[in-house]
Write a protein that holds these residues in place. Structure first.
Motif, PDB file in Angstrom:
ATOM      1  N   ALA A   1     -27.872  61.297  40.385  1.00 57.79           N
ATOM      2  CA  ALA A   1     -29.134  61.054  39.686  1.00 57.79           C
ATOM      3  C   ALA A   1     -30.286  61.237  40.656  1.00 57.79           C
ATOM      4  N   ARG A   2     -31.388  61.679  40.146  1.00 61.23           N
ATOM      5  CA  ARG A   2     -32.579  61.884  40.957  1.00 61.23           C
ATOM      6  C   ARG A   2     -33.648  60.923  40.465  1.00 61.23           C
ATOM      7  N   ARG A   3     -34.305  60.237  41.374  1.00 63.40           N
ATOM      8  CA  ARG A   3     -35.350  59.289  41.010  1.00 63.40           C
ATOM      9  C   ARG A   3     -36.692  59.823  41.477  1.00 63.40           C
ATOM     10  N   ILE A   4     -37.689  59.647  40.628  1.00 61.92           N
ATOM     11  CA  ILE A   4     -39.025  60.149  40.938  1.00 61.92           C
ATOM     12  C   ILE A   4     -40.016  59.000  40.802  1.00 61.92           C
ATOM     13  N   PHE A   5     -40.889  58.861  41.778  1.00 60.46           N
ATOM     14  CA  PHE A   5     -41.951  57.860  41.747  1.00 60.46           C
ATOM     15  C   PHE A   5     -43.239  58.619  42.013  1.00 60.46           C
ATOM     16  N   SER A   6     -44.180  58.570  41.095  1.00 61.08           N
ATOM     17  CA  SER A   6     -45.416  59.310  41.306  1.00 61.08           C
ATOM     18  C   SER A   6     -46.629  58.479  40.971  1.00 61.08           C
ATOM     19  N   LEU A   7     -47.663  58.684  41.748  1.00 61.95           N
ATOM     20  CA  LEU A   7     -48.962  58.051  41.501  1.00 61.95           C
ATOM     21  C   LEU A   7     -49.922  59.140  41.069  1.00 61.95           C
ATOM     22  N   LEU A  46     -53.576  46.294  38.776  1.00 64.99           N
ATOM     23  CA  LEU A  46     -52.606  45.198  38.633  1.00 64.99           C
ATOM     24  C   LEU A  46     -51.177  45.724  38.636  1.00 64.99           C
ATOM     25  N   PHE A  47     -50.930  46.753  37.853  1.00 66.74           N
ATOM     26  CA  PHE A  47     -49.583  47.310  37.758  1.00 66.74           C
ATOM     27  C   PHE A  47     -49.110  47.820  39.122  1.00 66.74           C
ATOM     28  N   THR A  48     -49.950  48.580  39.784  1.00 63.67           N
ATOM     29  CA  THR A  48     -49.591  49.131  41.093  1.00 63.67           C
ATOM     30  C   THR A  48     -49.307  48.019  42.088  1.00 63.67           C
ATOM     31  N   TYR A  49     -50.169  47.009  42.118  1.00 55.22           N
ATOM     32  CA  TYR A  49     -49.997  45.920  43.073  1.00 55.22           C
ATOM     33  C   TYR A  49     -48.643  45.230  42.899  1.00 55.22           C
ATOM     34  N   PHE A  50     -48.323  44.826  41.681  1.00 58.30           N
ATOM     35  CA  PHE A  50     -47.081  44.089  41.474  1.00 58.30           C
ATOM     36  C   PHE A  50     -45.844  44.983  41.579  1.00 58.30           C
ATOM     37  N   LEU A  51     -45.962  46.248  41.220  1.00 61.47           N
ATOM     38  CA  LEU A  51     -44.858  47.183  41.398  1.00 61.47           C
ATOM     39  C   LEU A  51     -44.552  47.352  42.890  1.00 61.47           C
ATOM     40  N   LEU A  52     -45.581  47.634  43.672  1.00 62.87           N
ATOM     41  CA  LEU A  52     -45.382  47.828  45.108  1.00 62.87           C
ATOM     42  C   LEU A  52     -44.919  46.545  45.795  1.00 62.87           C
ATOM     43  N   LYS A  53     -45.444  45.407  45.356  1.00 63.50           N
ATOM     44  CA  LYS A  53     -45.038  44.126  45.947  1.00 63.50           C
ATOM     45  C   LYS A  53     -43.536  43.898  45.765  1.00 63.50           C
ATOM     46  N   LYS A  54     -43.041  44.117  44.558  1.00 63.80           N
ATOM     47  CA  LYS A  54     -41.613  43.921  44.294  1.00 63.80           C
ATOM     48  C   LYS A  54     -40.766  44.924  45.067  1.00 63.80           C
ATOM     49  N   LEU A  55     -41.216  46.172  45.121  1.00 60.21           N
ATOM     50  CA  LEU A  55     -40.471  47.187  45.874  1.00 60.21           C
ATOM     51  C   LEU A  55     -40.423  46.849  47.362  1.00 60.21           C
ATOM     52  N   GLN A  56     -41.523  46.349  47.903  1.00 56.74           N
ATOM     53  CA  GLN A  56     -41.540  45.963  49.317  1.00 56.74           C
ATOM     54  C   GLN A  56     -40.656  44.756  49.572  1.00 56.74           C
ATOM     55  N   GLU A  57     -40.777  43.738  48.729  1.00 55.70           N
ATOM     56  CA  GLU A  57     -39.983  42.520  48.910  1.00 55.70           C
ATOM     57  C   GLU A  57     -38.486  42.789  48.805  1.00 55.70           C
ATOM     58  N   SER A  58     -38.107  43.672  47.901  1.00 58.61           N
ATOM     59  CA  SER A  58     -36.690  43.951  47.666  1.00 58.61           C
ATOM     60  C   SER A  58     -36.176  45.124  48.505  1.00 58.61           C
ATOM     61  N   LYS A  59     -37.106  45.777  49.224  1.00 58.62           N
ATOM     62  CA  LYS A  59     -36.766  46.985  49.984  1.00 58.62           C
ATOM     63  C   LYS A  59     -36.136  48.044  49.086  1.00 58.62           C
ATOM     64  N   GLY A  60     -36.547  48.038  47.824  1.00 59.22           N
ATOM     65  CA  GLY A  60     -36.058  49.009  46.857  1.00 59.22           C
ATOM     66  C   GLY A  60     -34.685  48.700  46.295  1.00 59.22           C
ATOM     67  N   LYS A  61     -34.075  47.622  46.733  1.00 61.47           N
ATOM     68  CA  LYS A  61     -32.737  47.252  46.246  1.00 61.47           C
ATOM     69  C   LYS A  61     -32.900  46.307  45.063  1.00 61.47           C
ATOM     70  N   VAL A  62     -33.256  46.888  43.933  1.00 59.74           N
ATOM     71  CA  VAL A  62     -33.565  46.132  42.729  1.00 59.74           C
ATOM     72  C   VAL A  62     -33.148  46.964  41.521  1.00 59.74           C
ATOM     73  N   THR A  63     -32.799  46.301  40.461  1.00 62.30           N
ATOM     74  CA  THR A  63     -32.495  47.036  39.234  1.00 62.30           C
ATOM     75  C   THR A  63     -33.802  47.325  38.498  1.00 62.30           C
ATOM     76  N   TYR A  64     -33.750  48.334  37.636  1.00 63.60           N
ATOM     77  CA  TYR A  64     -34.932  48.615  36.819  1.00 63.60           C
ATOM     78  C   TYR A  64     -35.275  47.411  35.942  1.00 63.60           C
ATOM     79  N   GLY A  65     -34.270  46.700  35.465  1.00 59.61           N
ATOM     80  CA  GLY A  65     -34.515  45.525  34.633  1.00 59.61           C
ATOM     81  C   GLY A  65     -35.261  44.440  35.379  1.00 59.61           C
ATOM     82  N   ASP A  66     -34.804  44.116  36.597  1.00 59.38           N
ATOM     83  CA  ASP A  66     -35.476  43.092  37.398  1.00 59.38           C
ATOM     84  C   ASP A  66     -36.876  43.533  37.796  1.00 59.38           C
ATOM     85  N   LEU A  67     -37.020  44.801  38.156  1.00 54.69           N
ATOM     86  CA  LEU A  67     -38.327  45.323  38.536  1.00 54.69           C
ATOM     87  C   LEU A  67     -39.300  45.247  37.359  1.00 54.69           C
TER      88      LEU A  67
END
Length: 109
Positions: A1-7, A46-67
């Protein structure tokens, strides 16, 4: 699978695509009738802040559901406090992910 994150501009799409089939998952900053608001104190939306905060805290090791749960809950609560307006992030998934998207890990490493 390929994952894409874009701003792009004022919104973020977070996607999950598979190359062998057309499979997709998209998170949006707000519902269609709403506006995506800034979080001026944090110099992000707001969306960007909380998205990036969770990604940083979890180091990207998170499910889409939890995120998504984290982002949706925090954006909805903080938007009312900071901007006095509703903002509700949404998620849309392709049919083959309807029952599984919440358990897919963003970073499988």
């Amino acid at each position: 699978a390929r994952r894409i994150f874009s701003l792009k501009g004022r919104f973020i799409t977070l996607g999950h695509w598979r190359t062998s089939t057309i499979t997709w998952l998209v998170m949006t900053a707000a519902q269609g009738s709403e506006t995506a608001y800034p979080y001026k104190e944090k110099k992000h939306g707001l969306f960007t802040y909380f998205l990036l905060k969770k990604l940083q805290e979890s180091k990207g090791k998170v499910t889409y559901g939890d995120l998504f749960d984290y982002v949706k809950t925090n954006v909805a609560q903080k938007s009312v406090v900071v901007n006095e307006k509703s903002q509700t992030p949404t998620i849309a998934v392709s049919g083959d992910l309807v029952s599984t998207w919440q358990s897919i890990r963003l970073n499988e490493d």
